[in-house]
Design a protein around this motif. Structure first.
Motif, PDB file in Angstrom:
ATOM      1  N   SER A 239       0.827  -1.196   0.000  1.00 17.98           N
ATOM      2  CA  SER A 239       0.000   0.000   0.000  1.00 17.98           C
ATOM      3  C   SER A 239       0.870   1.257   0.000  1.00 17.98           C
ATOM      4  N   ALA A 242       2.850   1.426  -3.371  1.00 19.26           N
ATOM      5  CA  ALA A 242       1.989   1.796  -4.495  1.00 19.26           C
ATOM      6  C   ALA A 242       1.694   3.288  -4.498  1.00 19.26           C
ATOM      7  N   SER A 243       1.499   3.861  -3.299  1.00 14.02           N
ATOM      8  CA  SER A 243       1.235   5.303  -3.196  1.00 14.02           C
ATOM      9  C   SER A 243       2.436   6.100  -3.688  1.00 14.02           C
ATOM     10  N   HIS A 244       3.627   5.693  -3.246  1.00 12.97           N
ATOM     11  CA  HIS A 244       4.847   6.372  -3.682  1.00 12.97           C
ATOM     12  C   HIS A 244       5.022   6.266  -5.194  1.00 12.97           C
ATOM     13  N   ALA A 246       2.724   5.845  -7.432  1.00 19.34           N
ATOM     14  CA  ALA A 246       1.707   6.631  -8.133  1.00 19.34           C
ATOM     15  C   ALA A 246       2.159   8.081  -8.281  1.00 19.34           C
ATOM     16  N   ILE A 247       2.704   8.658  -7.196  1.00 17.68           N
ATOM     17  CA  ILE A 247       3.180  10.044  -7.240  1.00 17.68           C
ATOM     18  C   ILE A 247       4.372  10.168  -8.194  1.00 17.68           C
ATOM     19  N   THR A 249       5.092   8.289 -10.723  1.00 22.78           N
ATOM     20  CA  THR A 249       4.632   8.093 -12.093  1.00 22.78           C
ATOM     21  C   THR A 249       3.977   9.358 -12.646  1.00 22.78           C
ATOM     22  N   ILE A 250       3.136  10.012 -11.836  1.00 24.67           N
ATOM     23  CA  ILE A 250       2.483  11.247 -12.283  1.00 24.67           C
ATOM     24  C   ILE A 250       3.523  12.324 -12.553  1.00 24.67           C
ATOM     25  N   THR A 282       1.009  17.514  -7.968  1.00 23.79           N
ATOM     26  CA  THR A 282       1.927  16.653  -7.210  1.00 23.79           C
ATOM     27  C   THR A 282       2.468  17.316  -5.936  1.00 23.79           C
ATOM     28  N   ILE A 289       1.098  11.752   0.740  1.00 29.35           N
ATOM     29  CA  ILE A 289       1.613  10.413   0.451  1.00 29.35           C
ATOM     30  C   ILE A 289       2.858  10.095   1.281  1.00 29.35           C
TER      31      ILE A 289
END
Length: 314
Positions: A239, A242-244, A246-247, A249-250, A282, A289
């Motif tokens: 979890s 995945a949060s890290h 996601a940031i 990747t954006i 971001t 995050i």
């Protein structure tokens, strides 16, 4: 050469998001809210980490640096954009424009390097815990942070210097909400192919090197997480990871779309939307995050609040 009968530009007009006044006011409210959230979240994180000795660890040291970067990263563009919408004065001097351009890319490049450093820090903590404190000591943390800031400072120096030397004549309207290099190059009355190549090389070097190193760290982290014996432990670790991701990747996805290309794409309205993600969105999400979901930060905030309450009652 620019012919003598051309008038050189002395100021630029930042077009922003031209629309009906009602829509502009809605945009003002949205960007103002995001800026206040970014500023408040990051200042709170800096204060809590500074006041709680338990948080004086490498991870939180780098998070503090990230908070300073995010405050600067948004402050260099958003207040000017808000002022343009509020008072409907969209002009910026040539010097002011290039100062904004340089500082924006300085802080953006530094953030790329810092995200890589933070991923490496987590790799050491998770994949090599026995040697973590030996490798990531105070001296190493200081040198890594200094390297991020210095690398960010140097990376945009050459492209900005070359753009600054360009002659700008004719139209002075920047089709963006801040002084960015692609729309600036469109306004030059001189060939810009060489500068586009320099921008491409610098952008590719900064973004791709930091992105690849960051991904390598997370690949090793995920491989280690898969060996956690309990399903609950794996779920919690995934979890957070995945949060890290996601940031990351954006941030990297949008910046690579904007700056790793040799020819400027003419859809500037779409480019402005993409730019909002890495320049405004971001920085709002980073504190949530990386910090505000963290139990140590939550406990630190409670400790600071209780301490302030006790002080006020004395």
């Amino acid at each position: 050469m620019v012919s003598d009968n051309r008038t050189l530009v002395t100021e630029f007009i930042i077009l922003g998001f031209p629309n009906a006044r009602e829509v502009e006011l809605l945009l003002f409210a949205a960007f103002f809210l995001m800026y206040v959230l970014t500023f408040t979240e990051n200042v709170a994180i800096i204060l809590v980490i500074g006041m709680d000795y338990r948080l004086h660890t490498p991870m939180y040291f780098f998070i503090t640096n990230l908070s300073f970067l995010d405050i600067g990263y948004t402050t260099v563009t958003v207040p000017k954009m808000l002022a343009n919408i509020a008072i409907q004065s969209q002009t910026i001097s040539v010097t002011g424009c290039f100062t904004q351009l340089y500082i924006f890319f300085f802080l953006g490049s530094a953030e790329c390097f810092l995200l890589t450093t933070m991923a490496y820090d987590r790799y050491l903590a998770i994949c090599n815990p026995l040697h973590y404190t030996t490798i990531m000591d105070r001296r190493a943390c200081l040198w890594l942070a200094l390297g991020c800031w210095l690398g960010g400072f140097l990376a945009p120096a050459l492209p900005t210097a070359f753009i600054f030397r360009l002659p700008f004549c004719g139209s002075n309207i920047i089709n963006h909400f801040f002084c960015d290099s692609p729309p600036l190059l469109e306004l030059s009355c001189q060939g810009v192919f060489e500068i586009e190549v320099i921008n491409f090389v610098v952008g590719t070097t900064v973004l791709m090197s930091s992105f690849i190193l960051t991904m390598i760290s997370y690949i090793f982290i995920v491989a280690t997480i898969l060996h956690i014996p309990t399903a609950e432990g794996r779920s919690k670790a995934f979890s957070t990871c995945a949060s890290h991701l996601a940031i990351v990747t954006i941030f990297y996805g949008t910046t690579m779309f904007m700056y790793i290309r040799t020819k400027t794409i003419q859809t500037f309205d779409f480019n402005k939307i993409v730019s909002v993600f890495y320049s405004v969105v971001t920085p709002v999400l980073n504190p949530v995050i990386y910090s505000l979901r963290n139990n140590d930060i939550k406990q630190g905030m409670r400790k600071v609040i209780l301490k302030q309450k006790d002080t006020s009652f004395m």
